[in-house]
Enzyme design. Structure first.
Site, short mmCIF file in Angstrom:
data_model
loop_
_atom_site.label_atom_id
_atom_site.label_comp_id
_atom_site.label_asym_id
_atom_site.label_seq_id
_atom_site.Cartn_x
_atom_site.Cartn_y
_atom_site.Cartn_z
N ASP A 39 0.84 -1.20 0.00
CA ASP A 39 0.00 0.00 0.00
C ASP A 39 0.87 1.25 0.00
O ASP A 39 1.98 1.23 -0.55
CB ASP A 39 -0.93 -0.06 1.23
CG ASP A 39 -2.27 0.60 0.97
OD1 ASP A 39 -2.27 1.81 0.71
OD2 ASP A 39 -3.30 -0.07 1.03
N HIS A 81 -3.88 6.10 3.09
CA HIS A 81 -4.55 4.88 2.63
C HIS A 81 -3.93 3.64 3.29
O HIS A 81 -4.63 2.76 3.79
CB HIS A 81 -4.43 4.81 1.10
CG HIS A 81 -5.25 3.76 0.45
ND1 HIS A 81 -4.85 2.45 0.37
CD2 HIS A 81 -6.45 3.82 -0.20
CE1 HIS A 81 -5.77 1.74 -0.29
NE2 HIS A 81 -6.75 2.55 -0.64
N SER A 90 -10.92 -1.11 -1.14
CA SER A 90 -9.68 -1.05 -0.34
C SER A 90 -9.97 -1.25 1.13
O SER A 90 -9.13 -1.75 1.87
CB SER A 90 -9.01 0.32 -0.48
OG SER A 90 -8.24 0.40 -1.62
#
Lengths: 94, 659
Positions: free
Chosen positions: B37, B107, B445
């Site tokens: 990520d 994220h 996600s």
């Protein structure tokens, strides 16, 4: 002409290594050398191959990432030890 | 995650039942979860090592810390590495923020904390919605593999070369589970870095969980479709953040957002983006409330109604605020329809559906002095129906191999609160100097790491299970009904299908005791590639042992936990093998017939006398071509195979398209 051909980064995927996980660390340099030699056979010299490769996948995945032109990538893709050659593209976060 | 785990594990008031998977699996103790990520914010409480003992001896990874400004690992966050050479080879700038595993985006911290973060009481977003943020495997150790960087162009920000190197590293380091919340266009397995990397990971016993993509609700958009991957769609939980828009004509419209109240508790003048347009801007751009398109003279002190498009949702009201608006009503366009998302907006805001947005614009256009009010957001639990599929969640059919149903499963992925970066505001605007340790995000996600967390628990509980067995347990115990006990719906509130949810919504407590599993090993995957038509010499390159394609390699008999028949003509027979992972038992088959299709199973009783015993069965699937009730050509129809011993319910979706 090839001298001015557009260079892009590609992944050259060659499957799995023949070495076992236990001796992977000792064979890292051996694998790197084999990738250099392999690519040198297409680019004409080991130096050029070393310059082109920015990743050698040495432990589990067999392959490398390198900057190549389209004709070089196409020639490599035809080699019987190569599974696939594909552009190093970007994926998105989801 | 302040509520999603309660929703999935059916916990009440935060009390963890002793028979919960969390308790049975010691909260994932001893498991290592890796995440490909944007890196990690190591100071997040989700990654604090308070109470953690020595790092497991199997761990071979490390914390890559080149510029010493940077990421320090601990006994919880045991690895943090970055891979940027492929990014650089495509023109990405390499500097101090791209030579670090620190998460400047947010994220990666969000996804990693969802999969394996600690329980953190008091998690909130700018002081509201206090709760306990929870990782799925909170006692697991975590490792960040940073492969995603600031975008260079439209191509995407996580490059294949870096992804492959990260898979290599994670396998070598000794992770048990890899969570991968990224993807590209569906492509040939042997030209797809995620498919290749995950194949090698699974070969080494690492379970790989990937997000299905956010290109729904269009059909055929699902990505990360290799059969050795667990592909995850996104659905809602039974929580909503309600923010009402009140109009002076008495209308009260329910929207959503995470934002504070308008000051003063009074009505404010209300204008559309087009009415607030700057002299040099187009009305169309101003409706989207894009930067530089609004005239502060016209907007100041008013509530601005903006159309959702390229800007207004992404910037979370920043441009409206910069132009002096006191509040924003974000209205969906026709395309985004009913999908409303509780984003943390910079100013009081409410996100409305297309239909409700039309009512607001109609009021503005038909009134001399339109006035409005936005209430503060309030959290509502036990909302119904839940779950339902997120409209954005990518859908099948699988364009690479239509014979494999994808996604495999769905999990919570809408309005998920989890850890965030300390480097920026969730409004993603540099001018917004606010920071929050937790924020809400939506996407596949977010659903992917929920499944990764569950996999961590299952790995702990069943260390001898293969990645395929774990996947089968998750799939065959999924549910396809919502909390109204009706079939799960999609974002438009019509009945969803396995193309949206795969085998259904994840049920972690059921997955720990599935009864039977559809197992697969590496040779099965090689046979699968043979059946796809790859030649023997290519496939041999994947195998250290001599390998030859079976003469009868068949996609139909690939032992997948779901059953998909593409272009059925007449009838076909499909073989499957189930392994008993429970006690001795007798299972009986039950079929829910797809419309216009007849499905029979032989034998329809399976008797298992010991754990580990395998039994095969055959399904014959026939189009009722002779009758008027035959399946319409080209259309997909859906059914179900259920094996049950009265205690376990082992469900497989059946998907058939007719020639």
């Amino acid at each position: 002409t090839p001298a001015f051909a557009l260079k892009q980064s590609y992944i050259v995927y060659m499957g799995v290594h023949s070495h076992g996980p236990e001796d992977a660390m000792t064979s890292v340099s051996k694998v790197k050398n084999s990738h250099h030699e392999f690519l040198a056979s297409f680019l004409g010299s080991t130096e050029r191959a070393k310059e082109a490769i920015f990743y050698s996948y040495t432990r589990e995945i067999n392959g490398f990432a390198a900057t190549l032109d389209k004709a070089e990538a196409a020639a490599i893709a035809r080699h019987p030890n190569v599974v696939s050659v594909f552009l190093n593209k970007g994926k998105h976060l989801h | 995650t302040t509520h999603s785990w309660d929703f999935m594990l059916l916990e009440k008031n935060g009390v963890v039942h002793r028979s919960s998977l969390w308790n049975k699996a010691s909260y994932g103790e001893g498991i290592i979860i890796g995440n490909l990520d944007t890196g990690v914010w190591p100071e997040s409480e989700s990654f604090s090592d308070k109470g953690f003992g020595e790092v497991p001896s199997k761990w071979k990874g490390f914390c890559q810390n080149v510029n010493h400004t940077d990421v320090t690992c601990n006994r919880k966050l045991i690895g943090a590495r970055y891979f940027n050479k492929a990014y650089a080879s495509n023109g990405g700038k390499v500097n101090s923020t791209t030579s670090t595993s620190r998460d400047y985006d947010g994220h990666g911290s969000h996804t990693l904390s969802t999969a394996g973060g600690n329980f953190v009481p008091g998690a909130n977003i700018f002081g509201v919605f206090n709760g306990t943020a929870k990782g799925g495997s909170p006692n697991a150790r975590v490792a960040a593999y940073k492969v995603c960087w600031p975008p260079i162009n439209q191509d995407g920000e996580c490059y294949d070369g870096d992804i492959l190197e990260a898979f290599e590293a994670a396998i070598k380091d000794g992770v048990d589970v890899l969570s991968v919340s990224l993807g590209g266009e569906p492509s040939n397995y042997l030209e797809d870095s995620t498919a290749i990397g995950s194949f090698h990971a699974v070969k080494n016993g690492v379970v790989v969980v990937c997000s299905a993509g956010n290109d729904g609700p269009k059909d055929g958009t699902v990505t990360n479709v290799a059969p050795w991957i667990i592909t995850v769609g996104a659905s809602t939980i039974d929580r909503e953040f309600d923010t009402y828009v009140e109009l002076h004509n008495g209308q009260r419209i329910k929207g959503t957002s995470i934002s504070k109240a308008l000051p003063g508790g009074r009505f404010y003048p209300l204008i559309s983006g087009a009415q607030g347009k700057a002299a040099n801007a187009s009305a169309a751009d101003a409706m989207l409330c894009k930067g530089g398109t609004l005239d502060p003279e016209k907007v100041k002190g008013k509530i601005l109604a903006c159309l959702r498009g390229e800007n207004a949702r992404v910037d979370k009201g920043m441009q409206a605020a910069l132009a002096g608006a006191v509040g924003m009503i974000l209205c969906n366009d026709k395309l985004t329809g009913n999908e409303i998302i509780a984003d943390p907006h910079f100013l009081p805001a409410s996100h409305l559906t297309y239909k409700d947005g039309l009512a607001v614009f109609e009021y503005i256009n038909s009134t001399d002095d339109p006035m409005g009010f936005i209430t503060p957001s309030t959290e509502h639990l036990n909302t119904k129906p839940a779950p339902f599929m997120a409209a954005f969640s990518s859908r099948g059919p699988n364009k690479v191999t239509p014979e494999i149903l994808k996604p495999d499963i769905t999990a919570p992925g809408v309005n998920i609160i989890a850890a965030f970066t300390g480097a920026k505001s969730p409004t993603e605007n540099e001018l917004d100097k606010r920071r929050t340790a937790f924020t809400t995000e939506s996407g596949t996600s977010m659903s992917c790491p929920h499944v990764s967390g569950v996999v961590g628990l299952l790995k702990k509980l069943h260390p001898d299970w293969s990645p395929a067995a774990i996947k089968s347990a998750i799939m065959t115990t999924g549910k396809t009904r919502d909390n109204t006990v009706n079939p799960m719906l999609n974002g438009s509130f019509v009945k969803a299908t396995p193309f949206s949810y795969g085998a259904g919504h994840i049920r972690p407590n059921r997955a720990m005791d599935p009864g039977l599993v559809y197992d697969l090993n590496v040779n099965d995957y090689l046979d699968f590639l043979c059946a796809l038509g790859y030649n023997q010499s290519t496939i041999q390159l994947f195998s250290k042992e001599p390998f030859s394609c079976p003469s009868n390699a068949s996609l139909l008999n690939f032992n997948y936990p779901s059953i998909t028949i593409s272009h059925l003509s007449g009838s076909v027979t499909v073989s499957r093998i189930v392994k008993n992972v429970g006690s001795p038992a007798v299972y009986a088959a039950r079929i829910r017939q797809p419309h216009g299709i007849s499905v029979s199973v032989e034998p329809n009783i399976l008797k298992f006398e010991r754990t580990g015993e395998e039994k095969s069965f055959q399904l014959t699937i026939r189009n009722r071509i002779d009758g008027a009730e035959g399946a319409p050509p080209g259309d997909y129809v859906f059914g179900e195979l259920l094996w049950s011993d009265g205690l376990h319910y082992v469900r497989s979706p059946i998907v058939v398209s007719s020639n």
